[in-house]
Scaffold this motif. Structure first.
Motif, PDB file in Angstrom:
ATOM      1  N   THR A  68     -38.659  20.454 -42.617  1.00 44.40           N
ATOM      2  CA  THR A  68     -38.506  19.027 -41.327  1.00 44.40           C
ATOM      3  C   THR A  68     -39.581  18.269 -41.216  1.00 44.40           C
ATOM      4  O   THR A  68     -39.725  17.500 -41.124  1.00 44.40           O
ATOM      5  N   MET A  69     -40.464  18.822 -40.774  1.00 44.38           N
ATOM      6  CA  MET A  69     -41.686  18.670 -40.601  1.00 44.38           C
ATOM      7  C   MET A  69     -42.504  19.901 -41.222  1.00 44.38           C
ATOM      8  O   MET A  69     -42.606  20.600 -40.244  1.00 44.38           O
ATOM      9  N   SER A  82     -39.364  23.052 -37.863  1.00 36.82           N
ATOM     10  CA  SER A  82     -41.004  22.734 -37.713  1.00 36.82           C
ATOM     11  C   SER A  82     -41.438  23.865 -38.367  1.00 36.82           C
ATOM     12  O   SER A  82     -41.573  24.754 -37.560  1.00 36.82           O
ATOM     13  N   THR A 108     -34.283  19.143 -36.686  1.00 36.63           N
ATOM     14  CA  THR A 108     -35.713  19.526 -37.067  1.00 36.63           C
ATOM     15  C   THR A 108     -35.644  20.807 -36.869  1.00 36.63           C
ATOM     16  O   THR A 108     -35.855  21.964 -36.022  1.00 36.63           O
TER      17      THR A 108
END
Length: 228
Positions: A215-216, A199, A197
């Motif tokens: 990914t976020m 972010s 992840t």
């Protein structure tokens, strides 16, 4: 005026468009709806429109919302604001994710205070990628040691990195910062099993962030309107 459901759909559409432009797989970028200062009724509207990931910056406000909405069992609650030692216990007892770990003391307390009845806490290290005095976060030089410390804690699962790049950068600064962040993330993504992840990215830098492997993305005002 657009409804929350309509704004949510527009935000998701923009993410999908930027993901396609970056030649990345569909659904490879998640939307975290940042609901700080917004009432529970707004979160319920977003939930009814299909949103499941919500981010809160303020501990007590977030905990109050989690308690009020505990019947909605599939909401995933992310703590994204700075975290002080005296607030770790209540965060460990309520949130699903903490994105803002910046030092080993906070990680250790979250681990020790996570109830055995709950699954391990999913965590991100906040990286101060531009080395700004005004921002929380570990420096890139501190990252290796902090990763090793968190990886040894059984009640935490280290999932990746969170960053808030410098506001209003030049195009060159933005490319340099996001490129460096992507490089660091990909280095550990290949080394660590759960490190999946990154972010980074908000309404203003969503496209470049997705182009550099986010990914976020964290979006608040564009979904819920201006903050109180």
């Amino acid at each position: 005026m657009q409804s929350i459901a309509e704004r949510l759909k527009a935000a998701q559409g923009r993410i999908n468009q930027e993901t396609a432009l970056a030649h990345r797989p569909p659904n490879s970028v998640q939307l975290l709806a940042v609901s700080k200062t917004k009432p529970v009724s707004d979160i319920t509207q977003a939930y009814e429109a299909g949103q499941r990931l919500f981010g809160e910056n303020y501990v007590q406000e977030g905990v109050d919302k989690i308690i009020q909405l505990q019947a909605l069992a599939d909401i995933e609650w992310h703590m994204i604001g700075p975290l002080q030692s005296n607030k770790t216990k209540v965060v460990a007892e309520h949130f699903d994710w903490v994105q803002s770990i910046d030092r080993s003391k906070i990680a250790q307390r979250l681990n020790d205070q996570r109830p055995d009845s709950m699954p391990p806490l999913q965590v991100l290290i906040q990286l101060n990628i531009d080395d700004e005095d005004s921002k929380s976060g570990a420096t890139p030089k501190q990252l290796e040691a902090l990763i090793e410390q968190i990886e040894a804690l059984p009640r935490l699962v280290l999932r990746g990195l969170m960053a808030i790049p410098k506001a209003s950068p030049t195009v060159e600064e933005q490319q340099r910062t996001l490129g460096r962040l992507q490089q660091i993330f990909e280095h550990y993504h290949t080394k660590l099993a759960n490190f999946d992840t990154l972010s980074v990215g908000m309404s203003g830098d969503l496209g470049p962030a997705i182009a550099h492997g986010s990914t976020m993305v964290r979006i608040g005002t564009a979904i819920f309107g201006a903050r109180q």
